[in-house]
Write a protein that holds these residues in place. Structure first.
Motif, PDB file in Angstrom:
ATOM      1  N   LEU A  39      82.663  48.912   0.047  1.00  0.00           N
ATOM      2  CA  LEU A  39      82.234  49.227   1.409  1.00  0.00           C
ATOM      3  C   LEU A  39      82.598  50.674   1.665  1.00  0.00           C
ATOM      4  CD1 LEU A  39      83.244  46.110   3.488  1.00  0.00           C
ATOM      5  CD2 LEU A  39      80.982  47.137   3.375  1.00  0.00           C
ATOM      6  N   PHE A  40      81.722  51.382   2.346  1.00  0.00           N
ATOM      7  CA  PHE A  40      81.978  52.799   2.584  1.00  0.00           C
ATOM      8  C   PHE A  40      81.761  53.124   4.049  1.00  0.00           C
ATOM      9  CE2 PHE A  40      80.685  57.343   2.328  1.00  0.00           C
ATOM     10  CZ  PHE A  40      81.911  57.821   1.896  1.00  0.00           C
ATOM     11  N   ARG A  51      75.307  69.224   0.047  1.00  0.00           N
ATOM     12  CA  ARG A  51      76.302  68.830  -0.963  1.00  0.00           C
ATOM     13  C   ARG A  51      75.786  67.644  -1.758  1.00  0.00           C
ATOM     14  NH1 ARG A  51      80.996  68.318   2.926  1.00  0.00           N
ATOM     15  NH2 ARG A  51      80.823  70.314   3.906  1.00  0.00           N
ATOM     16  N   ASN A  52      76.278  67.524  -2.962  1.00  0.00           N
ATOM     17  CA  ASN A  52      75.857  66.430  -3.828  1.00  0.00           C
ATOM     18  C   ASN A  52      76.877  65.295  -3.790  1.00  0.00           C
ATOM     19  OD1 ASN A  52      74.147  65.198  -5.615  1.00  0.00           O
ATOM     20  ND2 ASN A  52      75.100  66.093  -7.411  1.00  0.00           N
ATOM     21  N   GLU A  53      77.469  65.056  -2.635  1.00  0.00           N
ATOM     22  CA  GLU A  53      78.476  64.007  -2.505  1.00  0.00           C
ATOM     23  C   GLU A  53      78.516  63.501  -1.076  1.00  0.00           C
ATOM     24  OE1 GLU A  53      82.014  66.002  -3.697  1.00  0.00           O
ATOM     25  OE2 GLU A  53      82.164  67.136  -1.876  1.00  0.00           O
ATOM     26  N   LEU A  54      79.162  62.377  -0.914  1.00  0.00           N
ATOM     27  CA  LEU A  54      79.343  61.761   0.390  1.00  0.00           C
ATOM     28  C   LEU A  54      80.826  61.504   0.559  1.00  0.00           C
ATOM     29  CD1 LEU A  54      77.712  60.629   2.779  1.00  0.00           C
ATOM     30  CD2 LEU A  54      77.700  58.442   1.599  1.00  0.00           C
ATOM     31  N   VAL A  55      81.390  61.901   1.697  1.00  0.00           N
ATOM     32  CA  VAL A  55      82.827  61.822   1.939  1.00  0.00           C
ATOM     33  C   VAL A  55      83.114  60.802   3.026  1.00  0.00           C
ATOM     34  CG1 VAL A  55      84.864  63.162   2.631  1.00  0.00           C
ATOM     35  CG2 VAL A  55      83.042  64.257   1.316  1.00  0.00           C
ATOM     36  N   GLY A  56      84.175  60.037   2.841  1.00  0.00           N
ATOM     37  CA  GLY A  56      84.591  59.060   3.840  1.00  0.00           C
ATOM     38  C   GLY A  56      85.676  58.157   3.289  1.00  0.00           C
ATOM     39  N   LEU A  57      85.794  56.941   3.845  1.00  0.00           N
ATOM     40  CA  LEU A  57      86.777  55.959   3.381  1.00  0.00           C
ATOM     41  C   LEU A  57      86.060  54.839   2.646  1.00  0.00           C
ATOM     42  CD1 LEU A  57      89.098  55.621   6.511  1.00  0.00           C
ATOM     43  CD2 LEU A  57      89.571  56.838   4.373  1.00  0.00           C
ATOM     44  N   LEU A  69      91.793  51.064   0.922  1.00  0.00           N
ATOM     45  CA  LEU A  69      90.945  51.719   1.915  1.00  0.00           C
ATOM     46  C   LEU A  69      91.395  53.165   1.888  1.00  0.00           C
ATOM     47  CD1 LEU A  69      88.803  51.540   4.177  1.00  0.00           C
ATOM     48  CD2 LEU A  69      90.672  51.087   5.775  1.00  0.00           C
ATOM     49  N   GLU A  70      90.692  53.963   1.100  1.00  0.00           N
ATOM     50  CA  GLU A  70      91.143  55.320   0.798  1.00  0.00           C
ATOM     51  C   GLU A  70      90.002  56.320   0.894  1.00  0.00           C
ATOM     52  OE1 GLU A  70      92.508  54.911  -3.222  1.00  0.00           O
ATOM     53  OE2 GLU A  70      94.373  53.946  -2.623  1.00  0.00           O
ATOM     54  N   PRO A  71      90.365  57.589   1.104  1.00  0.00           N
ATOM     55  CA  PRO A  71      89.338  58.636   1.083  1.00  0.00           C
ATOM     56  C   PRO A  71      88.653  58.664  -0.281  1.00  0.00           C
ATOM     57  CG  PRO A  71      91.400  59.501   1.951  1.00  0.00           C
ATOM     58  CD  PRO A  71      91.695  58.137   1.415  1.00  0.00           C
ATOM     59  N   CYS A  94      84.326  45.106  10.790  1.00  0.00           N
ATOM     60  CA  CYS A  94      84.296  45.266   9.337  1.00  0.00           C
ATOM     61  C   CYS A  94      85.424  46.204   8.893  1.00  0.00           C
ATOM     62  CB  CYS A  94      82.934  45.817   8.919  1.00  0.00           C
ATOM     63  SG  CYS A  94      82.598  45.723   7.172  1.00  0.00           S
ATOM     64  N   TYR A  95      85.576  47.308   9.597  1.00  0.00           N
ATOM     65  CA  TYR A  95      86.628  48.275   9.280  1.00  0.00           C
ATOM     66  C   TYR A  95      88.014  47.648   9.465  1.00  0.00           C
ATOM     67  CZ  TYR A  95      89.251  52.621   9.216  1.00  0.00           C
ATOM     68  OH  TYR A  95      90.148  53.613   8.905  1.00  0.00           O
ATOM     69  N   GLN A  96      88.207  46.897  10.537  1.00  0.00           N
ATOM     70  CA  GLN A  96      89.492  46.230  10.798  1.00  0.00           C
ATOM     71  C   GLN A  96      89.801  45.208   9.710  1.00  0.00           C
ATOM     72  OE1 GLN A  96      91.639  47.000  13.427  1.00  0.00           O
ATOM     73  NE2 GLN A  96      93.047  45.771  12.217  1.00  0.00           N
ATOM     74  N   PHE A  97      88.787  44.459   9.281  1.00  0.00           N
ATOM     75  CA  PHE A  97      88.978  43.508   8.187  1.00  0.00           C
ATOM     76  C   PHE A  97      89.501  44.242   6.949  1.00  0.00           C
ATOM     77  CE2 PHE A  97      87.864  41.183   4.420  1.00  0.00           C
ATOM     78  CZ  PHE A  97      88.120  39.863   4.745  1.00  0.00           C
ATOM     79  N   CYS A  98      88.882  45.371   6.634  1.00  0.00           N
ATOM     80  CA  CYS A  98      89.311  46.157   5.469  1.00  0.00           C
ATOM     81  C   CYS A  98      90.748  46.654   5.634  1.00  0.00           C
ATOM     82  CB  CYS A  98      88.358  47.330   5.247  1.00  0.00           C
ATOM     83  SG  CYS A  98      86.727  46.813   4.658  1.00  0.00           S
TER      84      CYS A  98
END
Length: 186
Positions: A39-40, A51-57, A69-71, A94-98
């Motif tokens: 999950l992202f 950019r050729n990337e996607l940043v998040g958790l 649940l990491e960067p 969903c985020y809280q579940f993670c």
């Protein structure tokens, strides 16, 4: 966003557990089998179309690991991205579940006994009060908890099957931030 890796990805090592995961997909076609999912939660303030990337958790679990649940930075080349249309409440659930699942262990019985019918296959709470997951079980559990997957959906699911289920409930994403106002029609 749900991210998937198939068995041909350069990030997937040639290991017994990965070959086993591909064989257990239930798909007899010649296409590469999806064997991992995460999950992202993108950080829109850090993503750019240039950019050729996607940043998040990212939230998932690897074999012999714990839920994280990491960067993370995703490159577009190796991942298949599926974007789900969700409400703010579903996103937060969903985020809280993670967040609550961080540190949970790997569901070895469920993983190794995947060949058993789902009704008798060990679940994430098998013989313990501490939930344990494999990657697609974690992803499906989070999506079901948030009401994104139907109540009747079994969470003891293979990554390839989850990918096929989400194809009709999501959109392909190229993992880029884009603006609809910049699209030129005609």
């Amino acid at each position: 966003m749900v991210c998937f890796l198939d068995s041909n990805s350069e990030y997937v090592e040639d290991a017994f557990v990965n070959r086993m995961a591909a064989c257990m997909s239930g798909d007899s076609s010649d296409t590469p089998k999806i064997i991992h999912t995460e999950l992202f939660f993108p950080d829109e303030s850090k993503n750019s179309i240039h950019r050729n990337e996607l940043v998040g958790l990212s939230c998932s679990i690897h074999y012999q690991g714990q839920v994280f649940l990491e960067p993370k930075r995703f490159s577009k080349a190796n991942w298949k991205f599926r974007t789900l249309s969700v409400t703010n409440e579903q996103y937060q659930q969903c985020y809280q579940f993670c967040q609550n699942a961080v540190g949970c262990g790997f569901n070895y019985p469920g993983y190794y006994l995947y060949f058993l019918p789902s009704k008798i296959r060990p679940s994430s709470n098998f013989l313990t009060s501490n939930p344990k997951y494999y990657c697609s079980e974690l992803t499906a559990s989070a999506l079901k908890h948030a009401g994104i997957l139907d109540d009747g959906q079994d969470v003891k699911i293979h990554p390839h099957e989850l990918y096929n289920i989400l194809k009709d409930k999501s959109m392909i994403d190229c993992a880029r931030k884009w603006s609809p106002q910049k699209i030129r029609w005609g």
